[in-house]
Motif scaffolding. Sequence first.
Motif, mmCIF file in Angstrom:
data_model
loop_
_atom_site.group_PDB
_atom_site.id
_atom_site.type_symbol
_atom_site.label_atom_id
_atom_site.label_comp_id
_atom_site.label_asym_id
_atom_site.label_seq_id
_atom_site.Cartn_x
_atom_site.Cartn_y
_atom_site.Cartn_z
ATOM 1 N N ALA A 33 0.856 -1.194 0.000
ATOM 2 C CA ALA A 33 0.000 0.000 0.000
ATOM 3 C C ALA A 33 0.889 1.241 0.000
ATOM 4 C CB ALA A 33 -0.900 0.010 1.233
ATOM 5 N N LEU A 34 0.458 2.262 -0.683
ATOM 6 C CA LEU A 34 1.221 3.524 -0.722
ATOM 7 C C LEU A 34 1.331 4.112 0.679
ATOM 8 C CD1 LEU A 34 -0.036 5.129 -4.012
ATOM 9 C CD2 LEU A 34 2.347 4.903 -3.376
ATOM 10 N N ILE A 35 0.209 4.109 1.396
ATOM 11 C CA ILE A 35 0.235 4.592 2.782
ATOM 12 C C ILE A 35 -0.150 3.423 3.680
ATOM 13 C CG2 ILE A 35 -0.742 6.197 4.470
ATOM 14 C CD1 ILE A 35 -1.339 8.133 2.221
ATOM 15 N N LYS A 36 0.771 3.021 4.529
ATOM 16 C CA LYS A 36 0.510 1.891 5.432
ATOM 17 C C LYS A 36 -0.341 2.392 6.596
ATOM 18 C CE LYS A 36 4.644 -0.788 4.333
ATOM 19 N NZ LYS A 36 5.509 0.127 3.575
ATOM 20 N N THR A 37 -1.294 1.557 6.988
ATOM 21 C CA THR A 37 -2.150 1.955 8.108
ATOM 22 C C THR A 37 -2.036 0.934 9.227
ATOM 23 O OG1 THR A 37 -4.005 0.789 7.099
ATOM 24 C CG2 THR A 37 -3.852 3.152 6.680
ATOM 25 N N ASP A 38 -2.169 1.430 10.455
ATOM 26 C CA ASP A 38 -2.205 0.520 11.601
ATOM 27 C C ASP A 38 -3.078 1.160 12.678
ATOM 28 O OD1 ASP A 38 1.240 1.401 12.306
ATOM 29 O OD2 ASP A 38 -0.608 2.468 12.799
ATOM 30 N N SER A 39 -2.984 0.655 13.885
ATOM 31 C CA SER A 39 -3.869 1.138 14.944
ATOM 32 C C SER A 39 -3.537 2.558 15.388
ATOM 33 C CB SER A 39 -3.802 0.197 16.149
ATOM 34 O OG SER A 39 -2.474 0.152 16.612
ATOM 35 N N ARG A 63 -6.528 2.446 11.288
ATOM 36 C CA ARG A 63 -7.061 1.095 11.129
ATOM 37 C C ARG A 63 -7.668 0.686 12.463
ATOM 38 N NH1 ARG A 63 -6.373 -3.379 7.677
ATOM 39 N NH2 ARG A 63 -4.911 -2.230 6.365
ATOM 40 N N LYS A 64 -8.950 0.323 12.430
ATOM 41 C CA LYS A 64 -9.640 -0.036 13.668
ATOM 42 C C LYS A 64 -9.390 -1.500 14.026
ATOM 43 C CE LYS A 64 -11.618 2.645 15.342
ATOM 44 N NZ LYS A 64 -10.983 3.576 16.289
ATOM 45 N N ALA A 65 -9.846 -1.892 15.203
ATOM 46 C CA ALA A 65 -9.607 -3.253 15.699
ATOM 47 C C ALA A 65 -10.192 -4.314 14.772
ATOM 48 C CB ALA A 65 -10.198 -3.390 17.093
ATOM 49 N N ASP A 66 -11.287 -3.970 14.086
ATOM 50 C CA ASP A 66 -11.901 -4.953 13.175
ATOM 51 C C ASP A 66 -11.308 -4.869 11.764
ATOM 52 O OD1 ASP A 66 -14.995 -3.042 12.484
ATOM 53 O OD2 ASP A 66 -12.871 -2.540 12.310
ATOM 54 N N LEU A 86 -12.968 1.691 4.727
ATOM 55 C CA LEU A 86 -12.569 0.631 3.791
ATOM 56 C C LEU A 86 -12.563 -0.665 4.580
ATOM 57 C CD1 LEU A 86 -9.548 2.201 1.835
ATOM 58 C CD2 LEU A 86 -11.690 1.426 0.834
ATOM 59 N N LYS A 87 -13.510 -1.550 4.235
ATOM 60 C CA LYS A 87 -13.610 -2.799 5.001
ATOM 61 C C LYS A 87 -13.806 -3.958 4.050
ATOM 62 C CE LYS A 87 -15.724 -4.645 9.121
ATOM 63 N NZ LYS A 87 -16.611 -4.441 10.235
ATOM 64 N N ASN A 88 -12.893 -4.925 4.158
ATOM 65 C CA ASN A 88 -12.943 -6.106 3.275
ATOM 66 C C ASN A 88 -13.032 -5.703 1.813
ATOM 67 O OD1 ASN A 88 -13.014 -7.788 5.589
ATOM 68 N ND2 ASN A 88 -15.247 -7.576 5.686
ATOM 69 N N GLY A 89 -12.288 -4.657 1.459
ATOM 70 C CA GLY A 89 -12.265 -4.207 0.076
ATOM 71 C C GLY A 89 -13.445 -3.343 -0.322
ATOM 72 N N GLU A 90 -14.437 -3.218 0.580
ATOM 73 C CA GLU A 90 -15.623 -2.407 0.271
ATOM 74 C C GLU A 90 -15.444 -0.979 0.775
ATOM 75 O OE1 GLU A 90 -17.147 -5.164 -1.820
ATOM 76 O OE2 GLU A 90 -18.429 -3.428 -1.455
ATOM 77 N N PHE A 91 -16.024 -0.039 0.049
ATOM 78 C CA PHE A 91 -15.935 1.378 0.419
ATOM 79 C C PHE A 91 -17.269 1.799 1.031
ATOM 80 C CE2 PHE A 91 -13.966 5.443 0.151
ATOM 81 C CZ PHE A 91 -14.934 6.372 -0.198
ATOM 82 N N VAL A 92 -17.207 2.319 2.259
ATOM 83 C CA VAL A 92 -18.436 2.691 2.963
ATOM 84 C C VAL A 92 -18.460 4.208 3.186
ATOM 85 C CG1 VAL A 92 -19.792 2.334 5.065
ATOM 86 C CG2 VAL A 92 -18.372 0.470 4.175
ATOM 87 N N ASP B 56 -15.702 10.378 17.669
ATOM 88 C CA ASP B 56 -15.915 9.183 18.485
ATOM 89 C C ASP B 56 -15.227 7.946 17.916
ATOM 90 O OD1 ASP B 56 -18.301 6.974 19.591
ATOM 91 O OD2 ASP B 56 -17.389 8.446 20.927
ATOM 92 N N ILE B 57 -15.080 7.913 16.609
ATOM 93 C CA ILE B 57 -14.510 6.746 15.953
ATOM 94 C C ILE B 57 -13.006 6.606 16.219
ATOM 95 C CG2 ILE B 57 -14.103 7.967 13.761
ATOM 96 C CD1 ILE B 57 -15.186 4.272 14.230
ATOM 97 N N PHE B 58 -12.346 7.727 16.567
ATOM 98 C CA PHE B 58 -10.904 7.668 16.775
ATOM 99 C C PHE B 58 -10.549 7.639 18.254
ATOM 100 C CE2 PHE B 58 -9.896 7.702 12.509
ATOM 101 C CZ PHE B 58 -10.426 8.779 11.827
ATOM 102 N N ASP B 59 -9.371 7.060 18.550
ATOM 103 C CA ASP B 59 -8.948 6.897 19.942
ATOM 104 C C ASP B 59 -8.493 8.197 20.575
ATOM 105 O OD1 ASP B 59 -7.272 3.832 18.944
ATOM 106 O OD2 ASP B 59 -9.366 4.199 19.476
ATOM 107 N N ASN B 60 -7.932 9.088 19.762
ATOM 108 C CA ASN B 60 -7.380 10.335 20.313
ATOM 109 C C ASN B 60 -8.067 11.554 19.712
ATOM 110 O OD1 ASN B 60 -4.617 8.447 19.708
ATOM 111 N ND2 ASN B 60 -5.052 9.107 21.794
ATOM 112 N N ASP B 61 -8.101 12.626 20.488
ATOM 113 C CA ASP B 61 -8.606 13.892 19.969
ATOM 114 C C ASP B 61 -7.524 14.559 19.131
ATOM 115 O OD1 ASP B 61 -10.505 14.846 22.950
ATOM 116 O OD2 ASP B 61 -10.914 13.426 21.325
ATOM 117 N N ILE B 62 -7.979 15.381 18.177
ATOM 118 C CA ILE B 62 -7.021 16.074 17.305
ATOM 119 C C ILE B 62 -6.826 17.488 17.834
ATOM 120 C CG2 ILE B 62 -6.600 16.865 14.924
ATOM 121 C CD1 ILE B 62 -9.063 14.282 14.967
#
Lengths: 173, 210
Positions: A33-39, A63-66, A86-92, B56-62
């Motif tokens: 991925a161009l921009i890596k995402t994590d928690s 990137r959320k826990a799910d 972006l979840k399971n390749g779907e755009f919400v 609410d969706i994020f863990d930290n405030d900006i």
Amino acid sequence: MTKNFRLISLLFILLLTVSCSGKLVLSTSDVHALIKTDSEMQQFNMQLSFKQQSFTGMLIVQRKADSEIRIVAATYFGPTLFDFGLKNGEFVVYNCIKPLRNKNLIKLFENDFKQLFLPNRKFRKIKEYEAYEERVSGWNFGKTVFFMYKNIERFVIKHSWIGTTIQLDKLMG
Amino acid sequence: MKNMLGIIFMLIAFQSSVFAQMKEMNDKQEFEQKLKQTAKNVKSIESDFTQLKHLDIFDNDISSKGKFYYRHNNKICMDYTSPVNYLIVINGDKLKTVADGKKSVVNLGSNKSMKEMRSMLAACMSGDLSRISSDYDLEYFEDTKYYLIIVKPKNKTVRDYISDFHIYLDKKDMSVDKLRISENTIDYTNYQFSNKKFNSLQNDEKFSVN
């Protein structure tokens, strides 16, 4: 003798041209991925230019826990512009202000964000230079060029045919 | 006996926490008088601000920081210094933003909702509630330190963007200490104003939209 010399010169010039134009990566699958995402929440300064107009805000990604990648854009003053996932390749589309709720614009965001944040995306061409990487997807009106600048954490998306550029600069802290 | 004492202690603690919370304003007339007097005397405000955007969706405030300027009549300047340099100026019907050296000026004149929002922001940030139109419902609360005014838009178009404003006025000087702009029930932006200076701005230099 002269013929050989001309052939060697021509080969030499061709070699020089290829080496200066960057390494052409022909494989378009199994790319990171161009921009890596994590928690960890990431913030970017976002500049959106459309023809003569420009707009600046911030893009927040996490990137959320799910495993869903949440992408939110807001003005610096505060109001949220859009909230995508972006979840399971779907755009919400969770939320989007009325002026941006255009089918074609949402599709543009979907394509751009999928190319930015998901691995193993299809690109027509990938070129690596010393300072940046260039990836091309689509054709004609749908052509998009992605630039990833290696030393300064900057990402640029160019839609030349529609005169639109999105620049993301990572903010620290 | 011990249990009884424990229960009594908990009841007292509970009562104390209740009284520390906001309650409906006792004397609205007194409040309005004080506010009117302040609006008359204060022609400009200059302060530091800290902004916290809570999603609410994020863990930290900006978090963002900068300098805030207000001058009578409805002129606002927010000069962000962190996380980026970003400037917003509202002066009359014009809204100017400067980011990365690029300036953009928008005319708010033709847009009724934008004009209303401008007046609303000026009212929220200066504390001059007389500028709030009848298109908003107001509720009044207070505790020992603050007056709290909750402003809710009646207009559906405005409510699509903002569900309400919480304005905290410091009882000492009737200045806006905190402001919360809520987008919905869970997402909001808090502004905290500090190091306030009143009537220090002598001209409109900070509010140029050229």
